[in-house]
Enzyme design. Sequence first.
Site, PDB file in Angstrom:
ATOM      1  N   ASP A 184      43.045  31.733  41.997  1.00 39.47           N
ATOM      2  CA  ASP A 184      42.358  32.231  40.802  1.00 39.47           C
ATOM      3  C   ASP A 184      42.806  33.674  40.581  1.00 39.47           C
ATOM      4  O   ASP A 184      42.017  34.548  40.225  1.00 39.47           O
ATOM      5  CB  ASP A 184      40.836  32.151  40.969  1.00 39.47           C
ATOM      6  N   ASN A 189      40.734  39.718  39.281  1.00 43.86           N
ATOM      7  CA  ASN A 189      40.350  39.523  40.677  1.00 43.86           C
ATOM      8  C   ASN A 189      41.167  40.380  41.637  1.00 43.86           C
ATOM      9  O   ASN A 189      41.287  40.051  42.824  1.00 43.86           O
ATOM     10  CB  ASN A 189      40.424  38.032  41.044  1.00 43.86           C
ATOM     11  N   ASP A 201      37.296  37.659  45.173  1.00 39.50           N
ATOM     12  CA  ASP A 201      36.953  36.370  44.567  1.00 39.50           C
ATOM     13  C   ASP A 201      37.765  35.245  45.214  1.00 39.50           C
ATOM     14  O   ASP A 201      38.610  34.612  44.579  1.00 39.50           O
ATOM     15  CB  ASP A 201      37.235  36.435  43.053  1.00 39.50           C
TER      16      ASP A 201
HETATM   17  N1  LIG Z   1      33.730  44.066  47.314  1.00 43.11           N
HETATM   18  C1  LIG Z   1      33.627  44.529  46.062  1.00 43.11           C
HETATM   19  N2  LIG Z   1      33.598  45.880  45.826  1.00 43.11           N
HETATM   20  C2  LIG Z   1      33.487  46.343  44.576  1.00 43.11           C
HETATM   21  N3  LIG Z   1      33.380  45.571  43.472  1.00 43.11           N
HETATM   22  C3  LIG Z   1      33.390  44.228  43.647  1.00 43.11           C
HETATM   23  C4  LIG Z   1      33.511  43.640  44.937  1.00 43.11           C
HETATM   24  N4  LIG Z   1      33.487  42.298  44.802  1.00 43.11           N
HETATM   25  C5  LIG Z   1      33.352  42.055  43.492  1.00 43.11           C
HETATM   26  N5  LIG Z   1      33.301  43.205  42.773  1.00 43.11           N
HETATM   27  C6  LIG Z   1      33.153  43.326  41.312  1.00 43.11           C
HETATM   28  O1  LIG Z   1      32.399  42.239  40.827  1.00 43.11           O
HETATM   29  C7  LIG Z   1      33.190  41.435  39.944  1.00 43.11           C
HETATM   30  C8  LIG Z   1      32.879  39.962  40.159  1.00 43.11           C
HETATM   31  O2  LIG Z   1      33.155  39.593  41.481  1.00 43.11           O
HETATM   32  P1  LIG Z   1      33.969  38.283  41.829  1.00 43.11           P
HETATM   33  O3  LIG Z   1      33.991  38.132  43.317  1.00 43.11           O
HETATM   34  O4  LIG Z   1      35.272  38.307  41.122  1.00 43.11           O
HETATM   35  O5  LIG Z   1      33.005  37.140  41.275  1.00 43.11           O
HETATM   36  P2  LIG Z   1      33.092  36.176  39.988  1.00 43.11           P
HETATM   37  O6  LIG Z   1      33.221  34.819  40.578  1.00 43.11           O
HETATM   38  O7  LIG Z   1      31.799  36.399  39.291  1.00 43.11           O
HETATM   39  O8  LIG Z   1      34.291  36.574  39.168  1.00 43.11           O
HETATM   40  C9  LIG Z   1      34.614  41.808  40.257  1.00 43.11           C
HETATM   41  O9  LIG Z   1      35.471  41.615  39.180  1.00 43.11           O
HETATM   42  C10 LIG Z   1      34.510  43.268  40.645  1.00 43.11           C
HETATM   43  O10 LIG Z   1      34.508  44.085  39.484  1.00 43.11           O
HETATM   44 MG   LIG Z   2      36.189  37.230  39.613  1.00 46.97          MG
END
Ligand SMILES: Nc1ncnc2c1ncn2[C@@H]1O[C@H](COP(=O)(O)OP(=O)(O)O)[C@@H](O)[C@H]1O
Ligand SMILES: [Mg+2]
Length: 256
Positions: A184, A189, A201
Amino acid sequence: MDESALKQLIKLDEFAFRSNLDRKTLDLVFDRRTLEAIKYAFSRYSIDYLDFPISTGKESVVFRAVSDKRYVVVKVFKMSTLKFMNIREYIEGDQRFVKQRIDRMSIISLWVRKEYTNMLTLYEKHVPVPRPIGFFKNILVEGYIGTKEKPAPQLKDVQVTEEIYTMTLDGIKKMLSARLVHSDLSEYNILYHRRRVYFIDLAQAVDIDHPMATEFLKRDIKNISTFFSKHGIKTSFEEMIQDIKNAIPKNLEQED
Ligand SMILES: Nc1ncnc2c1ncn2[C@@H]1O[C@H](COP(=O)(O)OP(=O)(O)O)[C@@H](O)[C@H]1O
Ligand SMILES: [Mg+2]
């Protein structure tokens, strides 16, 4: 858990002050099982409070949280999303499964465990990903990428350079050496922090032996090459594939 307990958990006053997200988009109503899971995760991972929501998506809400005076990230997977509903319908529609009641929470728990396991594999192989801290039911706890002021930006909001492109390409190669295809991958991401990229992600990342791995890898490369070439970096799908070939384990290479 009643509403006042939830308010304590989420520190609503801080939200109003610190969050720059449109409040209407903050779908922060969690079902009782999620609240109980949050409560348990709080004690298991010594989390003091949720600081503010970094992101609210269709499938998850991501919070910055504070644990022993350090920032961490708490990702709460929503219990009512399309993706999981599809999985459920798919399984329940199958005659072999009719007698077995498929619990939504257990499907999501598997998904969360998968993200944690992928993160741990990559972290141990020194691929830049958040530090995996733990998981419980539909809650994932991981290291926070960002500063005191704000979370690291997604690559889509960064002025990209040749150096960032090279780091991204290196990361993809390292993931393959760790036997994983992100699946993905896009400028959404990947985070950029202190001159480094971080892959996030990771729930849908698959082993290179997965029957769709080659297809997923090509899609990842397509997304990334399109993004970088649109922003002035001289690259293409073919060029990236060529560069990656050495890092691709034999079984993937042969399918072309
Ligand atoms: N470990 C992290 N530290 C800082 N920001 C994060 C982190 N993990 C996620 N984010 C923020 O949250 C958003 C969504 O997280 P993500 O894991 O991509 O979940 P989703 O499945 O909702 O896309 C990311 O695009 C990023 O901006
Ligand atoms: Mg994401």
